[in-house]
Design a protein around this motif. Structure first.
Motif, short mmCIF file in Angstrom:
data_model
loop_
_atom_site.label_atom_id
_atom_site.label_comp_id
_atom_site.label_asym_id
_atom_site.label_seq_id
_atom_site.Cartn_x
_atom_site.Cartn_y
_atom_site.Cartn_z
N ASP A 1 0.83 -1.21 0.00
CA ASP A 1 0.00 0.00 0.00
C ASP A 1 0.86 1.25 0.00
O ASP A 1 0.60 2.21 -0.75
CB ASP A 1 -0.93 0.00 1.22
CG ASP A 1 -2.00 -1.08 1.15
OD1 ASP A 1 -2.21 -1.63 0.06
OD2 ASP A 1 -2.61 -1.38 2.19
N ALA A 2 1.90 1.25 0.83
CA ALA A 2 2.80 2.41 0.88
C ALA A 2 3.48 2.62 -0.48
O ALA A 2 3.66 3.76 -0.91
CB ALA A 2 3.86 2.21 1.96
N GLU A 3 3.81 1.53 -1.16
CA GLU A 3 4.47 1.62 -2.45
C GLU A 3 3.66 2.42 -3.47
O GLU A 3 4.22 3.14 -4.29
CB GLU A 3 4.76 0.21 -2.97
CG GLU A 3 5.09 0.09 -4.43
CD GLU A 3 6.25 0.95 -4.90
OE1 GLU A 3 7.16 1.22 -4.10
OE2 GLU A 3 6.24 1.35 -6.07
N THR A 4 2.34 2.32 -3.38
CA THR A 4 1.50 3.01 -4.37
C THR A 4 1.59 4.52 -4.26
O THR A 4 1.18 5.23 -5.19
CB THR A 4 0.03 2.60 -4.23
OG1 THR A 4 -0.50 3.05 -2.98
CG2 THR A 4 -0.15 1.09 -4.34
N VAL A 5 2.09 5.04 -3.14
CA VAL A 5 2.13 6.49 -2.96
C VAL A 5 3.54 7.04 -2.75
O VAL A 5 3.70 8.10 -2.17
CB VAL A 5 1.21 6.95 -1.81
CG1 VAL A 5 -0.24 6.66 -2.14
CG2 VAL A 5 1.60 6.31 -0.48
N VAL A 6 4.54 6.31 -3.22
CA VAL A 6 5.90 6.87 -3.12
C VAL A 6 6.07 7.88 -4.25
O VAL A 6 5.75 9.07 -4.09
CB VAL A 6 6.97 5.78 -3.11
CG1 VAL A 6 8.36 6.41 -2.92
CG2 VAL A 6 6.72 4.79 -1.97
N VAL A 7 6.49 7.46 -5.43
CA VAL A 7 6.62 8.45 -6.51
C VAL A 7 5.27 9.04 -6.87
O VAL A 7 5.15 10.24 -7.14
CB VAL A 7 7.31 7.83 -7.76
CG1 VAL A 7 6.48 6.73 -8.38
CG2 VAL A 7 7.59 8.92 -8.78
#
Length: 340
Positions: free
Chosen positions: A119-125
């Protein structure tokens, strides 16, 4: 922990041409940390890179992967050993499609407890891009109306949520298959296959306060014309030229020239090109501080339940070719996540 697995882009290839490589786990040097990757993602950048079309991609072969989330497995000299065991996120541009990555410790941003790595990965870049375009470039305020092109995409699906949290009315373009989901998110959907200008004018006759355009090309003119006085156009890509041939820098340079000229016009509107790496070369510490603050704000919104992860699919790292092919199909909403 004897070997690392990574995906290599060897040249201009179809997704199936990606290679799986194994090598010793790297050791962190001074100021660095070793991150055991738990999630990385497929961005539009990789679609351009495999075609040799990304503006400043490195020479082949290289490991793609624009961002990652993982746990610090070790630290190098000069880095606080207490960082080990912490879950962190990082923007990488390349190198994320691996099981183990060595990164500068100053580039790592803590991930709040309770937030899944995928889930966190979807909002990095995507989250940094959406947040900075919305708040630092367009400076959108409550009550304004904004237009998001590709509202079902990785950046778009995060951008519409953040815009709604800011109190804006959101119009979003997407194919009709995604319209019900957009309505459920409080977005007014527009079919990008139709007359977008007419559809937007039907909702906002006087124009919109901001347009977020990742398409570029000739269509950028329509985005500019949809702005009302005082409005802001934020361009952040040239998706329309993904399959072109020739000089890969030219589409961006032409776009930058057009935006510059528009800013000289005395019509109260402004245009800018967003580059997530902007300012890094001039003042790296300032860049890191701003990136850390903005990504932290996005991750905290997710931890508080105000921002939902838009995971289109989760696939193992070794199925990166399948993930890239799926991303390029245009049939999914959100971001495809690879989980080593």
């Amino acid at each position: 922990m004897t070997s690392a697995t990574e995906i290599v882009l060897p040249g201009v290839v179809e997704p199936e041409g990606l290679e799986i490589r194994h090598r010793p786990v790297p050791a962190p040097g001074p100021g660095q940390a070793l991150v055991r990757v738990e999630a990385t993602g497929v961005s539009f950048a990789e679609q351009q890179m495999r075609r040799g079309r990304y503006y400043d991609q490195p020479a082949y072969p290289f490991v793609p992967g624009y961002d990652l989330v993982g746990t610090v497995a070790g630290t190098g000299p000069g880095v606080d050993p207490a960082l080990a065991g912490r879950r962190v996120a990082a923007l990488t541009k390349v190198g994320g499609w691996t099981t183990h990555a060595v990164l500068d410790a100053a580039d790592l941003v803590p991930v709040p407890d309770g937030v899944r790595a995928a889930d966190a990965e979807t909002v990095v870049v995507n989250g940094i891009t959406a947040w900075q375009m919305l708040h630092r470039h367009a400076r959108v305020r409550a009550g304004q109306t904004v237009l998001v092109l590709g509202a079902n995409g990785g950046v778009g699906s995060t951008l519409v949520q953040l815009a709604r949290l800011a109190g804006a009315r959101v119009i979003g373009t997407a194919s009709s298959r995604h319209h019900d989901a957009l309505r459920a998110a409080g977005v007014i959907p527009v079919d990008y296959r139709g007359d977008v200008t007419a559809q937007v004018r039907a909702v906002a006759p006087d124009g919109v306060d901001a347009v977020f355009d990742h398409v570029g090309g000739a269509g950028i003119v329509a985005s500019w014309k949809l702005l009302r006085r005082g409005g802001a156009l934020v361009s952040y890509g040239t998706a329309s030229t993904r399959d072109d041939t020739g000089n890969r820098q030219l589409p961006v340079l032409k776009l930058l020239g057009r935006l510059y000229l528009w800013n000289l016009l005395p019509n109260g509107r402004r245009a800018s090109f967003y580059n997530v790496w902007g300012g890094r070369a001039l003042n790296r510490k300032r860049f890191q501080a701003r990136l850390g603050a903005d990504l932290t704000a996005v991750l905290e919104a997710m931890a508080a339940g105000r921002l939902a992860a838009q995971v289109a699919a989760e696939l193992p790292l070794t199925r990166a070719a399948e993930a890239l092919r799926l991303a390029e199909s245009g049939t999914v909403a959100g971001k495809i996540v690879l989980t080593p």
